[in-house]
Design a protein around this motif. Structure first.
Motif, PDB file in Angstrom:
ATOM      1  N   ALA A   6       0.837  -1.206   0.000  1.00 47.35           N
ATOM      2  CA  ALA A   6       0.000   0.000   0.000  1.00 47.35           C
ATOM      3  C   ALA A   6       0.872   1.257   0.000  1.00 47.35           C
ATOM      4  O   ALA A   6       0.570   2.244  -0.682  1.00 47.35           O
ATOM      5  N   HIS A   7       1.959   1.216   0.757  1.00 49.47           N
ATOM      6  CA  HIS A   7       2.896   2.344   0.799  1.00 49.47           C
ATOM      7  C   HIS A   7       3.513   2.575  -0.580  1.00 49.47           C
ATOM      8  O   HIS A   7       3.711   3.724  -0.999  1.00 49.47           O
ATOM      9  N   VAL A  65       2.175   1.880  -3.508  1.00 49.82           N
ATOM     10  CA  VAL A  65       1.160   2.454  -4.401  1.00 49.82           C
ATOM     11  C   VAL A  65       0.959   3.940  -4.114  1.00 49.82           C
ATOM     12  O   VAL A  65       0.917   4.770  -5.035  1.00 49.82           O
ATOM     13  N   ARG A  66       0.856   4.288  -2.850  1.00 50.65           N
ATOM     14  CA  ARG A  66       0.605   5.697  -2.502  1.00 50.65           C
ATOM     15  C   ARG A  66       1.804   6.592  -2.808  1.00 50.65           C
ATOM     16  O   ARG A  66       1.632   7.772  -3.110  1.00 50.65           O
ATOM     17  N   ALA A  78      -0.022   1.567 -10.746  1.00 47.27           N
ATOM     18  CA  ALA A  78       0.163   0.892  -9.470  1.00 47.27           C
ATOM     19  C   ALA A  78       0.886  -0.442  -9.645  1.00 47.27           C
ATOM     20  O   ALA A  78       1.819  -0.766  -8.892  1.00 47.27           O
ATOM     21  N   ASP A  91      -5.330  -3.029   3.204  1.00 45.68           N
ATOM     22  CA  ASP A  91      -4.697  -1.714   3.044  1.00 45.68           C
ATOM     23  C   ASP A  91      -4.356  -1.454   1.576  1.00 45.68           C
ATOM     24  O   ASP A  91      -4.528  -0.332   1.078  1.00 45.68           O
ATOM     25  N   LEU A  92      -3.860  -2.477   0.890  1.00 46.29           N
ATOM     26  CA  LEU A  92      -3.529  -2.310  -0.523  1.00 46.29           C
ATOM     27  C   LEU A  92      -4.784  -2.045  -1.335  1.00 46.29           C
ATOM     28  O   LEU A  92      -4.782  -1.183  -2.229  1.00 46.29           O
ATOM     29  N   GLU A 116      -7.462  -0.571  -0.389  1.00 48.15           N
ATOM     30  CA  GLU A 116      -7.857   0.817  -0.143  1.00 48.15           C
ATOM     31  C   GLU A 116      -6.970   1.783  -0.914  1.00 48.15           C
ATOM     32  O   GLU A 116      -7.448   2.767  -1.492  1.00 48.15           O
ATOM     33  N   ALA A 117      -5.660   1.504  -0.937  1.00 42.94           N
ATOM     34  CA  ALA A 117      -4.743   2.370  -1.679  1.00 42.94           C
ATOM     35  C   ALA A 117      -5.034   2.334  -3.174  1.00 42.94           C
ATOM     36  O   ALA A 117      -4.976   3.369  -3.859  1.00 42.94           O
ATOM     37  N   THR A 156      -8.234   4.451  -3.685  1.00 43.05           N
ATOM     38  CA  THR A 156      -8.158   5.894  -3.445  1.00 43.05           C
ATOM     39  C   THR A 156      -7.099   6.597  -4.283  1.00 43.05           C
ATOM     40  O   THR A 156      -7.256   7.776  -4.602  1.00 43.05           O
ATOM     41  N   SER A 157      -6.017   5.881  -4.627  1.00 43.83           N
ATOM     42  CA  SER A 157      -4.947   6.561  -5.372  1.00 43.83           C
ATOM     43  C   SER A 157      -4.278   5.685  -6.420  1.00 43.83           C
ATOM     44  O   SER A 157      -3.272   6.091  -7.002  1.00 43.83           O
ATOM     45  N   GLY A 158      -4.835   4.487  -6.648  1.00 42.38           N
ATOM     46  CA  GLY A 158      -4.176   3.559  -7.561  1.00 42.38           C
ATOM     47  C   GLY A 158      -4.853   3.389  -8.897  1.00 42.38           C
ATOM     48  O   GLY A 158      -4.480   2.508  -9.678  1.00 42.38           O
TER      49      GLY A 158
END
Length: 212
Positions: free
Chosen positions: A73-74, A76-77, A85, A139-140, A142-143, A146-148
């Motif tokens: 997740a980190h 990707v963000r 992504a 978490d991934l 969600e990432a 939201t941003s992937g």
């Protein structure tokens, strides 16, 4: 600030002493045969102190490496602008192979080989690892949502599960090669090829492989 830094260093030293003692005992006697009290005694700490750092016996193994890994997740963000992504996740795994990250399976140091040997021979460790990975998988997802560049939650969960499945299988193959007696350096070219193949499948889908 000085006192805080000193306390942090002291905590890190205590944590490292506990994990070093645990791995030495587990390597010699196996996970199930070693009691938490044995680890505490070897590390010269009390059981309550040990549990303050490691809430479960399984954490003594898993958190040695997982705690220092920020997770997909980190990646990707924090990926560069314009990079997809999946491309960022591919490059991150390749970079970690080059760095011999133990979580990729491509590390032949005694702590890493002990980690993987314990992991694949101890059902309770695999169960605990699964709970860790499910949290990171969420978490991934969600990432990705939201941003992937993924537009819906269902697709994000599917992609996240595929990424974690691929990384787990890649790590297993690398660790198997190491356990078979190959060095990390000798295994590296095949590990890179497997990674590229896995992410080609993730990025392009299965249709192209099935049609070939």
């Amino acid at each position: 600030m000085h006192d805080l830094g000193l306390r942090d260093r002291k905590k890190r030293r205590t944590r490292e002493a506990i994990t070093e003692a645990a791995f030495a005992l587990f390597q010699r006697s196996g996970f199930d045969s070693v009691a938490v009290a044995d680890v505490a005694a070897a590390a010269e700490v009390s059981k309550p102190t040990l549990f303050a750092y490691f809430p479960t016996k399984e954490d003594l193994v898993l958190r040695r490496f997982l705690d220092d890994d920020p997770g997909p997740a980190h990646v990707v963000r924090g990926r560069p602008s314009g990079m997809s992504a999946l491309r960022a996740l591919r490059q991150d795994f390749l970079d970690r192979l080059a760095q011999r990250d133990p979580l990729t399976g491509l590390n032949d140091t005694p702590p890493a080989t002990t980690f993987h040997s314990l992991l694949y021979s101890t059902p309770t460790l695999m169960t605990r690892l699964t709970s860790y990975l499910l949290e990171r998988e969420r978490d991934l997802a969600e990432a990705l949502l939201t941003s992937g560049g993924v537009s819906d939650a269902f697709t994000a969960r599917i992609v996240a599960a595929e990424v974690f499945g691929a990384q787990r299988i890649l790590a297993e193959h690398n660790a198997q090669d190491i356990r078979a007696g190959h060095s990390a350096d000798d295994t590296y070219p095949a590990a890179v090829t497997r990674t590229e193949t896995a992410y080609d499948l993730l990025e392009n889908g299965l249709d192209t492989r099935a049609a070939s």
